[in-house]
Design an enzyme around this catalytic site. Structure first.
Site, PDB file in Angstrom:
ATOM      1  N   LYS A  60       0.934  -0.825   0.228  1.00  0.00           N
ATOM      2  CA  LYS A  60       0.069  -0.318  -0.164  1.00  0.00           C
ATOM      3  C   LYS A  60       0.849   0.652   0.193  1.00  0.00           C
ATOM      4  O   LYS A  60       0.736   1.772   0.895  1.00  0.00           O
ATOM      5  CB  LYS A  60      -0.689   0.210   1.321  1.00  0.00           C
ATOM      6  N   SER A  96      -8.509  -0.694  -5.507  1.00  0.00           N
ATOM      7  CA  SER A  96      -8.500   0.099  -3.956  1.00  0.00           C
ATOM      8  C   SER A  96      -9.829  -0.140  -4.099  1.00  0.00           C
ATOM      9  O   SER A  96     -11.102  -0.748  -3.920  1.00  0.00           O
ATOM     10  CB  SER A  96      -7.901   0.500  -3.306  1.00  0.00           C
TER      11      SER A  96
END
Length: 594
Positions: free
Chosen positions: A188, A385
């Site tokens: 991430k 996402s």
């Protein structure tokens, strides 16, 4: 006193009359714009000219929807596909001229256009391409052409794909801003630009992996169209053997070096015209205006398939034309679910993500819809996402091989600007509070270790919820899902292999799957596009009357883009950062592939 009231009354009446007349005039002007007919008719023996010199979005924003202009319009992918499909069966259209320079679109969008062009050729019609400057993306489209002309002094980019990211650590250090980072997942990397000066190993690894996947798919498509061995194309690209137009011709990437008048000579030959006759070219805009209808099949049927276009960042509230507002899109999905005429839903997603809360609001409506009618996800350039979050509960997920997807992870950023205020600006901050943590979250003081721990726990909780729901939607154990999550980005091809994607295909494939699930045959349904776009009348009137906040924000963004040009993306990224609220489920960094 009586005279005073007389003047006041006359003034009020005058203002009222002026307002009414002004409204009528504006309405008339807008109606004239909205009802203006096509600027050019299609003559027999014509060629459709596609320049594609504006950004490609899911649905167009053109002069019809932006009457006052002032900024660049867009080319709608859905309308462009329909135009090419209609041209295939139009007896007046004999071929297509791709007059391309630098095409502005994502890789999946380009593949859908390319597929439409290949289908056009199946109708026995020709395609010729002309370039003065050919970017990698424009050549990808023109590689389907029967003849590819390149200006003798032109250039052709054929050296692979790249992606670059700006990092702000040194800027923050100089400014006196200390960013607190809260995230889950080694991949991430959306927050890396705030505390690093370059890619981390994991971020570099995932970027290299999916870029190679996209590049390999693009080269394989070009190899099939140009009948050049794939291995040879890799050598040409990796060694950058194309330096000028003669190199492109020698390596058989183009078929001719020539000027535009020579392209016109070629068209005369294809159309059977004499040397002094000018080939009839009709532009995309003019041809599109001939018939504004799209997806014409089944227009007489009462059955519908709703296509809901979710494009842009995911934000809470109504949002704007440029993003996905949770309230507006949850409402659109809810209406489609409750409408008995709508037999199935296609959720068309082109989003890098955004607010995790907003994503979950939309996700809930997808779950409820799935219980009563088929809902199919159609992924465009990016569905990552939060973009994956709103797709993962659908019955079937359809993605292109070169879609960017995954990135299942969350993060939060909280800057501490106390050093900036105190050391750089000489500003001190004091506070009064009723509890120990009453001012949390705050950006004007450092966080204690306990406060950092609590914020990280919140991010961990949201990540656990995200992955649990993703595992349920993908019908796999949560432990396995988390092994392929951790914020990692995948191409559509990779996503299919690991179970994040069900089918590799296009929007048309997703529509066919939705129809089959609803037991509808071709011709038994019509497509209803949501959310509804405003007409020219509504756009113009809202612009003059103050409009709603969405219209004003969009107008300001277009004006700013026109003024800043190539600097606009950096400003837009800054504006997005200011608008972020709460924990984010967002794609790593600002992704631009070129």
């Amino acid at each position: 006193m009586r005279q005073f009231f007389k003047f006041v009354l006359a003034t009020v009446v005058g203002l009222l009359v002026f307002s009414v007349l002004g409204f009528v005039l504006l309405a008339g002007l807008a109606a004239a714009i909205d009802s203006s007919g096509p600027s050019k008719t299609v003559a027999a023996n014509s060629v459709l000219e596609l320049k594609l010199d504006k950004p490609i979005s899911e649905r167009r924003e053109s002069a019809d929807l932006n009457p006052l202009g002032g900024a660049q319009a867009t080319i709608g992918l859905v309308e462009l596909r329909d135009v090419i499909r209609r041209a295939k069966t139009d007896d007046d259209i004999k071929g297509i001229l791709l007059n391309l320079q630098v095409v502005q679109g994502g890789m999946a969008s380009l593949e859908e256009i390319r597929d439409a062009l290949l289908d056009f050729k199946k109708g026995g019609k020709f395609i010729v391409a002309y370039h003065e400057i050919a970017s990698e993306k424009s050549y990808y489209l023109s590689s389907v052409a029967d003849q590819i002309y390149l200006h003798p002094q032109g250039t052709l980019e054929f050296n692979g794909l790249s992606s670059e990211v700006m990092f702000y650590k040194r800027l923050f250090d100089k400014a006196g801003i200390e960013p607190y980072i809260f995230r889950v997942g080694s991949f991430k990397s959306a927050v890396e630009p705030f505390f690093r000066e370059n890619f981390s190993d994991s971020a570099r690894y995932q970027t290299v992996t999916y870029l190679h996947a996209l590049n390999d798919h693009m080269l394989s498509q070009v190899a099939a169209s140009r009948q050049i061995p794939l291995a040879r194309l890799h050598v040409i690209s990796d060694s950058m053997l194309v330096h000028n137009a003669p190199d492109a011709l020698r390596l058989k990437l183009v078929t001719k070096l020539g000027y535009f008048d020579e392209v016109q000579d070629y068209l005369r030959g294809k159309l059977g015209l004499k040397a002094d006759n000018k080939p009839g070219l009709i532009t995309l805009g003019d041809y599109q205006d001939q018939d504004g209808k799209t997806d014409s099949e089944g227009q007489s049927s009462g059955n519908r398939i709703a296509v809901i276009y979710a494009e842009g960042d995911i934000v809470t509230g109504r949002g704007s034309d440029d993003n996905i507002g949770s309230d507006k899109f949850a409402e659109a999905i809810r209406k489609a679910r409750l409408d008995d005429k709508i037999k199935a839903v296609v959720l068309r997603v082109n989003s890098p993500g955004g607010s995790s809360l907003a994503s979950d609001i939309i996700y809930r409506e997808v779950v409820l819809t799935k219980k009563v009618k088929p809902i199919i996800a159609s992924m465009s350039d990016v569905a990552a996402s939060g973009g994956y979050y709103i797709s993962m509960a659908c019955d079937t997920i359809v993605a292109h091989p070169n879609t960017i997807t995954g990135s299942i992870g969350v993060f939060g950023v909280l800057p501490n600007i106390q050093p900036l205020l105190a050391d750089k600006l000489g500003i001190t901050v004091d506070r009064v509070k009723t509890g120990l943590f009453s001012d949390l979250p705050t950006i004007t003081r450092a966080l204690s270790p306990y406060e950092k721990q609590q914020l990280q726990l919140e991010v961990n909780t949201i990540y656990a919820d995200f992955t649990t729901k993703a595992a349920q939607g993908r019908h796999m154990p949560v432990e396995r899902l988390r092994r392929i999550a951790s914020g990692r980005v995948w191409s559509g091809t990779e996503g299919k292999k690991i179970g994040l994607v069900d089918v590799l295909g296009s929007y048309e494939d997703a529509l066919k799957i939705a129809a089959a699930r609803a037991h509808l045959k071709p011709g038994d349904y019509q497509v209803q596009r949501l959310p509804r776009q405003k007409t020219a009348v509504q756009k113009l009137l809202s612009r003059f009357t103050g409009g709603d906040d969405d219209d004003q924000a969009a107008a300001q963004a277009r004006a700013l883009q026109a003024q800043l040009g190539p600097l606009y993306p950096a400003v837009r990224q800054y504006q997005q950062l200011l608008q972020m609220r709460g924990v984010q489920a967002r794609l790593p960094y600002e992704l631009e592939i070129r």
